[in-house]
Design a protein around this motif. Sequence first.
Motif, PDB file in Angstrom:
ATOM      1  N   ARG A  24       0.835  -1.201   0.000  1.00 27.25           N
ATOM      2  CA  ARG A  24       0.000   0.000   0.000  1.00 27.25           C
ATOM      3  C   ARG A  24       0.873   1.256   0.000  1.00 27.25           C
ATOM      4  O   ARG A  24       0.600   2.215  -0.719  1.00 27.25           O
ATOM      5  CB  ARG A  24      -0.927  -0.008   1.215  1.00 27.25           C
ATOM      6  N   HIS A  65      -4.769   0.364  -5.225  1.00 31.80           N
ATOM      7  CA  HIS A  65      -4.629   0.988  -3.904  1.00 31.80           C
ATOM      8  C   HIS A  65      -5.900   0.760  -3.075  1.00 31.80           C
ATOM      9  O   HIS A  65      -5.833   0.393  -1.904  1.00 31.80           O
ATOM     10  CB  HIS A  65      -4.333   2.485  -4.060  1.00 31.80           C
ATOM     11  N   LEU A  68      -6.100  -2.865  -1.983  1.00 32.64           N
ATOM     12  CA  LEU A  68      -5.172  -3.107  -0.873  1.00 32.64           C
ATOM     13  C   LEU A  68      -5.770  -2.616   0.440  1.00 32.64           C
ATOM     14  O   LEU A  68      -5.694  -3.300   1.462  1.00 32.64           O
ATOM     15  CB  LEU A  68      -3.831  -2.414  -1.135  1.00 32.64           C
ATOM     16  N   GLU A  69      -6.368  -1.430   0.423  1.00 26.38           N
ATOM     17  CA  GLU A  69      -6.998  -0.884   1.629  1.00 26.38           C
ATOM     18  C   GLU A  69      -8.077  -1.841   2.146  1.00 26.38           C
ATOM     19  O   GLU A  69      -8.150  -2.116   3.347  1.00 26.38           O
ATOM     20  CB  GLU A  69      -7.623   0.486   1.346  1.00 26.38           C
TER      21      GLU A  69
END
Length: 90
Positions: A24, A65, A68-69
């Motif tokens: 991340r 992104h 991933l969060e």
Amino acid sequence: MSDEHAKTPADHVGDTVAQLKEMRHYSKNNVETLTAAWLLFDGELSKLKQTEKIADLMDRQGQLHEALENAIADLEELLEKIKPEPQAEA
């Protein structure tokens, strides 16, 4: 690591969360770098009809992104559920 202290499922989840957090971090930096390049060269790329390629990359990087969060949040929640209770000392 010795056989005496084999990794638990919680250890493996914790390791995965740490790796995802590192990804991340790099993902965020990549998005920021690509955005800066985009802003700097937008005019030139537009003249060369190359803006769609960069816009697509920015979208994909943003999706990564966000994924991933979400994965980090899900695994951290799982980790809280499977963490072994601290053992009281005798």
